[in-house]
Design an enzyme around this catalytic site. Structure first.
Site, mmCIF file in Angstrom:
data_model
loop_
_atom_site.group_PDB
_atom_site.id
_atom_site.type_symbol
_atom_site.label_atom_id
_atom_site.label_comp_id
_atom_site.label_asym_id
_atom_site.label_seq_id
_atom_site.Cartn_x
_atom_site.Cartn_y
_atom_site.Cartn_z
ATOM 1 N N GLU A 58 0.830 -1.204 0.000
ATOM 2 C CA GLU A 58 0.000 0.000 0.000
ATOM 3 C C GLU A 58 0.870 1.262 0.000
ATOM 4 O OE1 GLU A 58 -2.052 -3.015 2.836
ATOM 5 O OE2 GLU A 58 -0.034 -2.572 2.080
ATOM 6 N N ALA A 160 13.401 -38.150 -3.963
ATOM 7 C CA ALA A 160 13.567 -38.685 -5.316
ATOM 8 C C ALA A 160 13.668 -40.196 -5.193
ATOM 9 C CB ALA A 160 14.826 -38.121 -5.963
ATOM 10 N N LEU A 210 23.047 -28.043 -0.153
ATOM 11 C CA LEU A 210 21.735 -27.479 0.203
ATOM 12 C C LEU A 210 21.595 -26.001 -0.141
ATOM 13 C CD1 LEU A 210 20.954 -29.139 3.673
ATOM 14 C CD2 LEU A 210 20.393 -29.961 1.392
ATOM 15 N N LEU A 299 13.393 -39.294 9.885
ATOM 16 C CA LEU A 299 12.956 -37.936 10.207
ATOM 17 C C LEU A 299 11.727 -37.546 9.388
ATOM 18 C CD1 LEU A 299 13.287 -35.322 11.732
ATOM 19 C CD2 LEU A 299 15.081 -34.627 10.119
#
Length: 364
Positions: A58, A160, A210, A299
């Site tokens: 805004e 995968a 990563l 996990l």
């Protein structure tokens, strides 16, 4: 739908499109776009929120005004804020601008704002319309909404596997199940996330990097969850020049003498148990709206059991690994009846060379 309603929808969809321009950079804030029309219905400004600490959508729209907004209309996909944060309240600027009508797609789930911004606008004599393009607006900010309501980060689990459902050979080797195109896609879509989570076994076995390979700056936070703290003294994740790394460990089981193996540049935080929900809450508190779980089966299964996973992305390669002892993506949930199994909805399929990518969600 009347011609007038079509016009309103057009401008709200424009606001949502603008919000998408801040797709990977607004956390912990939501994605917001704003459009301003003059009293005759002509477009006179627009803006979007680009990054936390920078002006809200805004405010950007008011900064970009080409003429006076008095008597005009604003379209915004999320309720304007009414509290002082890193930037001033947007409601104050809206009221002082002389705008007479505001179309808002959804309320802000943040308790500091929720409903209060709309109330202030109405009290100032501004006509407020709520709910236009609600479905699209909810989808746009689903991670932000989830974090505010549950106090946990929105979780996506990725794996995968071969066509026979294996993620690695029984000796743990998995490079490479999928093709180069699939692996490149993973690097790029990591940019959508605020953090990437793995377990200690994945760190020891794969020594991953990563990162997005440079498609996002700063890179997502790299998170390692360990029960033992028995982590290698050398690891790609210990290079904090590439990306920040956080090690979270279960203080009830870990050998804290191993902390000396972790470089000083790596943040360390301890939790009271091996419950993945604690990780999700820590990351939510740090402002992570959306996190990617790239962990192993133990996990991953625990994260699913504790409702830390809202979506699953699966890459399937046309290869057969075979063997009862080859690694599966998940452990046993010990279901006894078919009605107990977890159900996914709205699957989306895409081909990457000979690989198949399936993206699906858990039913709310």
């Amino acid at each position: 739908m009347s011609e007038k309603n079509v016009s309103h929808t057009k401008w709200m969809k424009r606001a949502i499109f603008l919000a998408y321009l801040g797709k990977n950079t607004t956390s912990p804030n939501p994605r917001v776009g704003a459009v301003i029309l003059d009293k005759d219905g002509n477009l006179i400004s627009e803006g979007f929120h680009n990054k936390a600490g920078m002006p809200h959508a805004e405010a950007m729209a008011f900064k970009n005004l080409r003429k006076d907004a008095k008597g005009g209309t604003m379209y915004v996909n999320l309720e304007p804020c009414c509290h002082q944060g890193k930037t001033p309240p947007c409601v104050d600027k809206l009221i002082s601008s002389g705008i007479k009508k505001v179309y808002i797609a959804i309320e802000d789930p943040d308790k500091r704002v929720s409903g209060k911004g709309i109330k202030l606008l109405k009290e100032a004599g501004i006509k407020v319309h709520l709910g236009l393009c609600k479905k699209e607006a909810l989808s746009l900010n689903k991670a932000f909404i989830h974090r505010n309501i549950t106090k946990k980060a929105f979780g996506v689990l990725k794996w995968a596997m071969s066509i026979d459902g294996r993620i690695a050979l029984k000796n743990g080797k998995s490079k490479w199940i999928t093709n180069e195109g699939s692996r490149s896609l993973v690097h790029s879509f990591r940019a959508e996330f605020d953090a990437i989570i793995i377990g200690g076994n994945t760190l020891r076995r794969d020594n991953p990097l990563l990162t997005t390979r440079g498609s996002k700056k700063p890179e997502p936070l790299r998170v390692v969850f360990t029960k033992s703290l028995d982590l290698p003294s050398k690891s790609n994740l210990w290079d904090c020049n590439k990306a920040k790394t956080l090690v979270i460990y279960d203080s009830s089981n870990a050998n804290e003498s191993y902390l000396s193996r972790i470089p000083k540049c790596v943040e360390v935080e301890k939790v009271s148990s091996d419950n993945p929900e604690l990780i999700s809450k820590i990351l939510a508190k740090r402002g992570c709206n959306k996190v990617l779980w790239e962990c192993g089966p133990v996990l991953a299964t625990a994260a699913m059991r504790t409702n830390c996973i809202q979506e699953i992305i699966t890459f399937i390669a046309p290869k057969i690994l075979g063997g009862e002892n080859s690694m599966n993506p998940l452990c046993d949930f010990e279901f006894q009846e078919m009605q107990e199994v977890m159900k996914l909805v709205d699957p989306k399929f895409s081909l990457i060379g000979n690989d198949i990518c399936v993206n699906s969600s858990f039913k709310n």
